[in-house]
Each structure stands twice: as structure tokens, then as C-alpha cells.
Write an enzyme that holds these catalytic residues in place. Structure first.
Site, PDB file in Angstrom:
ATOM      1  N   ASN A 181       0.737  -1.313   0.265  1.00 45.40           N
ATOM      2  CA  ASN A 181       0.204  -0.077  -0.087  1.00 45.40           C
ATOM      3  C   ASN A 181       0.760   1.178   0.000  1.00 45.40           C
ATOM      4  O   ASN A 181       2.045   1.183  -0.035  1.00 45.40           O
ATOM      5  CB  ASN A 181      -0.949  -0.073   1.156  1.00 45.40           C
ATOM      6  CG  ASN A 181      -2.285   0.675   0.838  1.00 45.40           C
ATOM      7  OD1 ASN A 181      -2.507   1.822   0.005  1.00 45.40           O
ATOM      8  ND2 ASN A 181      -3.301  -0.071   1.028  1.00 45.40           N
ATOM      9  N   ARG A 182       0.376   2.313   0.342  1.00 47.49           N
ATOM     10  CA  ARG A 182       1.044   3.573   0.046  1.00 47.49           C
ATOM     11  C   ARG A 182       1.571   4.182   1.272  1.00 47.49           C
ATOM     12  O   ARG A 182       1.174   3.975   2.404  1.00 47.49           O
ATOM     13  CB  ARG A 182      -0.171   4.716  -0.474  1.00 47.49           C
ATOM     14  CG  ARG A 182      -0.396   4.404  -1.842  1.00 47.49           C
ATOM     15  CD  ARG A 182      -1.675   5.241  -2.422  1.00 47.49           C
ATOM     16  NE  ARG A 182      -1.912   4.719  -3.879  1.00 47.49           N
ATOM     17  CZ  ARG A 182      -2.722   3.919  -3.973  1.00 47.49           C
ATOM     18  NH1 ARG A 182      -3.377   3.037  -3.341  1.00 47.49           N
ATOM     19  NH2 ARG A 182      -2.935   3.656  -5.440  1.00 47.49           N
ATOM     20  N   HIS A 187       3.633  -0.050  -2.865  1.00 51.64           N
ATOM     21  CA  HIS A 187       3.778  -1.558  -2.806  1.00 51.64           C
ATOM     22  C   HIS A 187       5.304  -1.750  -3.050  1.00 51.64           C
ATOM     23  O   HIS A 187       5.735  -2.476  -3.637  1.00 51.64           O
ATOM     24  CB  HIS A 187       3.020  -2.093  -3.887  1.00 51.64           C
ATOM     25  CG  HIS A 187       1.660  -2.251  -3.970  1.00 51.64           C
ATOM     26  ND1 HIS A 187       0.786  -2.472  -2.601  1.00 51.64           N
ATOM     27  CD2 HIS A 187       0.762  -2.294  -4.700  1.00 51.64           C
ATOM     28  CE1 HIS A 187      -0.444  -2.421  -2.941  1.00 51.64           C
ATOM     29  NE2 HIS A 187      -0.620  -2.492  -4.364  1.00 51.64           N
ATOM     30  N   HIS A 239      -1.027 -10.196  -3.328  1.00 55.48           N
ATOM     31  CA  HIS A 239      -1.914  -9.319  -4.223  1.00 55.48           C
ATOM     32  C   HIS A 239      -2.647 -10.192  -5.145  1.00 55.48           C
ATOM     33  O   HIS A 239      -2.912  -9.695  -6.489  1.00 55.48           O
ATOM     34  CB  HIS A 239      -1.103  -8.404  -4.779  1.00 55.48           C
ATOM     35  CG  HIS A 239      -1.664  -6.869  -5.133  1.00 55.48           C
ATOM     36  ND1 HIS A 239      -2.645  -6.662  -6.097  1.00 55.48           N
ATOM     37  CD2 HIS A 239      -1.721  -5.866  -4.652  1.00 55.48           C
ATOM     38  CE1 HIS A 239      -3.136  -5.620  -6.200  1.00 55.48           C
ATOM     39  NE2 HIS A 239      -2.605  -4.913  -5.244  1.00 55.48           N
ATOM     40  N   SER A 240      -3.154 -11.179  -5.002  1.00 60.56           N
ATOM     41  CA  SER A 240      -4.210 -12.146  -5.891  1.00 60.56           C
ATOM     42  C   SER A 240      -5.211 -11.487  -5.942  1.00 60.56           C
ATOM     43  O   SER A 240      -5.907 -10.925  -5.169  1.00 60.56           O
ATOM     44  CB  SER A 240      -4.451 -13.525  -5.167  1.00 60.56           C
ATOM     45  OG  SER A 240      -3.129 -14.251  -5.299  1.00 60.56           O
ATOM     46  N   TYR A 241      -5.681 -11.362  -7.554  1.00 61.72           N
ATOM     47  CA  TYR A 241      -7.042 -10.849  -7.860  1.00 61.72           C
ATOM     48  C   TYR A 241      -7.858 -12.280  -8.009  1.00 61.72           C
ATOM     49  O   TYR A 241      -7.380 -13.130  -8.855  1.00 61.72           O
ATOM     50  CB  TYR A 241      -7.023 -10.148  -9.141  1.00 61.72           C
ATOM     51  CG  TYR A 241      -6.072  -8.859  -9.286  1.00 61.72           C
ATOM     52  CD1 TYR A 241      -4.763  -8.742  -9.117  1.00 61.72           C
ATOM     53  CD2 TYR A 241      -6.903  -7.743  -9.696  1.00 61.72           C
ATOM     54  CE1 TYR A 241      -4.148  -7.664  -8.803  1.00 61.72           C
ATOM     55  CE2 TYR A 241      -6.350  -6.633  -9.723  1.00 61.72           C
ATOM     56  CZ  TYR A 241      -4.883  -6.324  -9.149  1.00 61.72           C
ATOM     57  OH  TYR A 241      -4.404  -5.155  -9.460  1.00 61.72           O
ATOM     58  N   ASP A 245     -11.373   0.834  -3.071  1.00 58.35           N
ATOM     59  CA  ASP A 245     -10.048   0.567  -2.941  1.00 58.35           C
ATOM     60  C   ASP A 245      -9.685   1.358  -1.455  1.00 58.35           C
ATOM     61  O   ASP A 245      -9.052   2.188  -1.501  1.00 58.35           O
ATOM     62  CB  ASP A 245      -9.307   1.478  -4.199  1.00 58.35           C
ATOM     63  CG  ASP A 245      -7.827   1.239  -4.193  1.00 58.35           C
ATOM     64  OD1 ASP A 245      -7.405   0.404  -3.504  1.00 58.35           O
ATOM     65  OD2 ASP A 245      -7.215   1.639  -5.164  1.00 58.35           O
ATOM     66  N   GLN A 297      -7.341  -4.446   2.570  1.00 58.72           N
ATOM     67  CA  GLN A 297      -7.606  -3.604   1.496  1.00 58.72           C
ATOM     68  C   GLN A 297      -8.558  -4.408   0.793  1.00 58.72           C
ATOM     69  O   GLN A 297      -8.113  -5.341   0.108  1.00 58.72           O
ATOM     70  CB  GLN A 297      -6.348  -3.279   0.813  1.00 58.72           C
ATOM     71  CG  GLN A 297      -6.320  -2.277  -0.421  1.00 58.72           C
ATOM     72  CD  GLN A 297      -6.500  -0.797  -0.022  1.00 58.72           C
ATOM     73  OE1 GLN A 297      -6.172  -0.543   1.288  1.00 58.72           O
ATOM     74  NE2 GLN A 297      -6.965  -0.130  -0.888  1.00 58.72           N
ATOM     75  N   GLU A 335      -6.457  -7.651   0.492  1.00 53.64           N
ATOM     76  CA  GLU A 335      -5.212  -7.946   0.954  1.00 53.64           C
ATOM     77  C   GLU A 335      -5.221  -7.604   2.500  1.00 53.64           C
ATOM     78  O   GLU A 335      -5.430  -6.522   3.016  1.00 53.64           O
ATOM     79  CB  GLU A 335      -4.340  -6.645   0.093  1.00 53.64           C
ATOM     80  CG  GLU A 335      -4.440  -6.560  -1.223  1.00 53.64           C
ATOM     81  CD  GLU A 335      -4.213  -5.362  -1.974  1.00 53.64           C
ATOM     82  OE1 GLU A 335      -3.231  -4.636  -1.706  1.00 53.64           O
ATOM     83  OE2 GLU A 335      -5.204  -4.805  -2.736  1.00 53.64           O
TER      84      GLU A 335
HETATM   85  C1  BGC Z   1      -4.177  -0.624  -4.518  1.00 54.25           C
HETATM   86  C2  BGC Z   1      -4.463   0.119  -5.633  1.00 54.25           C
HETATM   87  C3  BGC Z   1      -3.539  -0.210  -6.863  1.00 54.25           C
HETATM   88  C4  BGC Z   1      -3.356  -1.627  -7.002  1.00 54.25           C
HETATM   89  C5  BGC Z   1      -2.348  -1.762  -7.971  1.00 54.25           C
HETATM   90  C6  BGC Z   1      -4.067  -2.078  -4.785  1.00 54.25           C
HETATM   91  O1  BGC Z   1      -3.448  -2.791  -3.520  1.00 54.25           O
HETATM   92  O2  BGC Z   1      -4.974  -0.406  -3.392  1.00 54.25           O
HETATM   93  O3  BGC Z   1      -4.637   1.524  -5.280  1.00 54.25           O
HETATM   94  O4  BGC Z   1      -3.941   0.433  -7.934  1.00 54.25           O
HETATM   95  O5  BGC Z   1      -3.095  -2.171  -5.859  1.00 54.25           O
HETATM   96  O6  BGC Z   1      -2.561  -3.108  -8.723  1.00 54.25           O
END
Ligand code: BGC
Length: 384
Positions: A120-121, A146, A218-220, A283, A320, A349
Site C-alpha cells: 500500500n501507500r 507497494h 496481491h491475488s486478484y 480501494d 484492503q 489484501e
Molecule cells: C491498491 C490500488 C492499486 C493496486 C495496484 C492495490 O493494492 O490499493 O490502489 O492500484 O493495488 O494494482
């Protein structure tokens, strides 16, 4: 007197009964699980190319019934997660690519990656710690996302198979100063596929200098297994009364806002139900209720047409929920050439809160020498 055989049978029934009442609290119709409580696992390896001189291998942990977890030594990337639906039909529930080049493309949005050193940021790509100001690699509107430009998702991890062939240990040494972070950090991540269709992730790390640390996967997910082009009809529950409020660049304001209306997932509802009322889509980091470092069930995702259900259990204080807002259909070499458009998959996440190193009110994310970081997250698959 109860014979040994009867006692054994009773134990088997008890274990089986326990399997049925856990997870999504519904009957698990996966005959694979029903028939064998201790299936034999195996790990296979497939070379898929090279990256900066290193050989990249896809490892697959599987049980004899076809349930499987595949991952790469590049970024610890989860490439496949194959689980049954309510008819026993196996399907891959994570987004990904058909070739290594897919994972290496510049706009790969962290499909399946291990994310670190800080998931994250971090605002303005800087933080202060023990009197020093550390400047990080900025890669997202002047912020660090990330782990920076070359985070753990783009590193080569050592892979070691563990006894029993249902687990593998991935290790990575992150050098002092990498992407601006202090301290030599040794990270290990154990991936396990369990007999009751859980994907278990156990992270640990030690450092020689104080550093912020926040690891996640970060699995979708898309539980339709390639059938539905969006996750909008998936039903989601998140056990959180609050979320970390963010500004337009998704940096926390420091305020923990109450979940209301579209942000409220305390009772399961379709992801798409009120998504139009959330600018940009979901998000957001949810502040999980009653988290005290103990592994507990915090979220459930369900896809009614095929009955696949995924529980998320974690030791972390935050989750997240990212509804794949930036997927725009431009990724190439996707699995079976699927067009991953907006909301094609979603991420859950498990993590600490974003920007914690600059937010004194958030739970602490600083790992100090002599201490061991540990976090566990489980994605548990059942059907109903
Ligand atoms: C974040 C998104 C970001 C993405 C990147 C996520 O974990 O919250 O803002 O764009 O990751 O793929």
C-alpha cells in the site's frame, strides 16, 4: 469396550464433521475432501523462462483430486489456484497470464505477487524514524506504492520444498537501502495447500536496523473461474465497522470513518450493489473488528452461480478491498486471452494500514532488530 476400529472410525467422522461446519458454514460438496482427510500432495516444477539471467520456475503444489496452487520464484507470484465448485468442477479462481512475459509486462498490476517492503501507500514517499528522514522510491503520484519501483513482487525468491510436499518456503534477502528502506531484511514466506482446500500464507522477517514492514499477497480473485467478466455479482462480507478514510490520491487522512451505505459490508451483499456511489470503485483499507494478532475469519466472498465460497482469515488489523478499478482491458497474454476489464477481479489484501509510518494513530509497523515479524493469512475455499 469400544474396539480400536470403532474408535478410529469415530475420529474420522469427527474430523469430517468438523470440516463440514467450518469455512462458509455450508456443506462442502467437494468429494475430494470428503473421501480423503489426508490426501497425498506433490510438488511439480516447470521452467517458464528467464528474467535478468535467473531461471524462472513455476511450482505447483497439488493433491490427487486436482486442487492446486501454482506460483513462481519471480515475486512469489501466485499464478493459479484451482478449486472445485459445488458440482466438483475444478476452476482457476485467480487472474493471471499464460506466459512469463505477461507477468513481466510493465503495467502488470501485481497479479498474485508478494508485496513488500511496504504494501500500500506511503505518503510523499518518505517517513521519519528514530530521528532520520528516509526517502523512498516514488512510483505513484509522488507517493510510494507497494514497496516502490522494484518491490518484492519483482525480485527472485529462493524456493525450498518442505516435508510432505504440501508446502514450500520462499526466502528473499532485501538489502539495506533497497528502494530507500533501512536495514538488511530477511523475509520468508511459507505457502501451504491444506487438505481442506485452504491456501495458507505464513510470513516472517528479521532485520538488522529498524524498518517499516507490511507484507501482503496481491491475488486478484474471480470465483467464476473465467466465466464472469466482472466480480460485481460476487457477494462480499467484511467484518469491519470502520475504514481508513483517504484523500483523492488514496492517502489516509488519519481519520477512521464509520462504514455507511455503500462502504458497509458487515452483512454480505453484491460488490456491484452500490459501487456506483463510491468514487473510482472500492480501494479502501477496512479496519477489521477485534483484531488482536490472532488468526480469525474476517471476510467471505461468494459466487452463487457455482457455489464457490472463499473465507479470508488473518492475523492482520486491516484488509484492503480493491475492486480491480484500474483494470482496463489492455493487459496482454492473459490466461486464455481473457479481457481483464474494470472489476474483472478483486483483491482482499490482509495488511497493516496504509501510510502507518507517517500516522502515529495507526497500529505500529516498525520492525526492530531482535524482533521477528510474523503474519498469517488463509484463503479457505468451500462450496455452498
Ligand atoms: C491498491 C490500488 C492499486 C493496486 C495496484 C492495490 O493494492 O490499493 O490502489 O492500484 O493495488 O494494482
Amino acid at each position: 469396550m469400544i474396539s480400536k476400529q470403532t474408535a478410529n472410525n469415530f475420529m474420522r467422522l469427527l474430523v469430517f464433521g468438523l470440516l463440514l461446519v467450518t469455512g462458509c458454514k455450508q456443506k462442502n460438496k467437494n468429494t475430494a475432501v470428503v473421501k480423503s482427510i489426508e490426501p497425498e500432495f506433490s510438488i511439480s516444477e516447470r521452467p517458464i523462462g528467464t528474467y535478468q539471467g535467473s531461471r524462472i520456475t513455476e511450482y505447483t503444489i497439488s493433491n490427487p483430486y486436482g486442487v492446486a496452487l501454482s506460483f513462481l520464484n519471480y515475486g512469489g507470484t501466485v499464478t493459479k489456484l484451482i478449486v472445485p465448485d459445488r458440482n466438483g468442477q475444478l476452476g482457476d479462481v485467480v487472474l493471471g497470464f499464460d506466459s512469463l512475459s505477461g507477468y513481466l509486462q510493465e503495467n502488470n498490476p501485481y497479479f498474485g505477487s508478494i508485496v513488500g517492503r511496504y504494501a500500500n501507500r506511503i505518503a510523499h514517499a518518505r517517513f521519519q524514524l528514530d530521528g532520520h528522514i528516509y526517502e523512498l522510491a516514488a512510483n505513484n503520484n509522488g507517493n510510494s506504492l507497494h514497496g516502490g519501483i522494484k518491490g518484492f513482487d519483482k525480485m527472485i525468491w529462493e524456493v525450498e520444498r518442505l516435508k510432505g510436499d504440501s508446502s514450500a518456503k520462499l526466502t528473499y534477502h532485501s538489502k539495506d537501502g533497497e528502494e530507500g528502506y533501512p536495514g538488511n531484511l530477511d523475509v520468508s514466506v511459507i505457502y501451504t495447500l491444506t487438505a481442506n482446500n485452504e491456501f495458507r500464507i505464513e510470513y516472517s522477517a528479521v532485520t538488522d536496523k529498524a524498518t517499516p514492514l507490511n507484507l501482503t499477497n496481491h491475488s486478484y480473485f474471480n470465483l467464476s473461474g473465467g466465466e464472469a467478466t466482472t466480480i460485481l455479482s460476487h457477494e462480499l462480507r467484511i467484518d469491519a465497522d470502520k475504514f481508513t478514510e483517504v484523500d483523492t490520491l488514496l492517502i489516509p487522512t488519519g481519520n477512521l470513518a464509520e462504514v455507511k451505505g455503500p462502504m458497509d459490508f458487515r452483512n454480505s451483499k453484491a460488490v456491484g450493489k452500490e459501487i456506483d456511489q463510491v468514487r473510482g470503485g472500492y480501494d479502501h483499507n477496512y479496519v477489521l473488528n477485534d483484531q488482536n494478532g490472532v488468526l480469525r475469519n474476517v471476510a467471505t466472498l461468494y459466487y452463487a452461480p457455482n457455489g464457490r465460497c472463499m473465507d479470508v482469515l488473518t492475523t492482520e488489523p486491516g484488509l484492503q478491498f480493491y475492486s480491480g478499478n484500474f483494470l482496463d482491458g489492455t493487459l496482454t497474454t492473459t490466461k486464455k486471452s481473457q479481457k481483464y476489464s474494470m472489476h474483472g477481479g478483486l483483491c482482499l489484501e490482509a495488511q497493516h494500514f496504509p501510510d502507518s509510518p507517517n500516522q502515529p494513530g495507526f497500529p505500529n509497523t516498525i520492525l526492530r532488530p531482535g524482533k521477528t515479524y510474523s503474519q498469517t493469512t488463509v484463503y479457505a475455499f468451500t462450496v455452498k
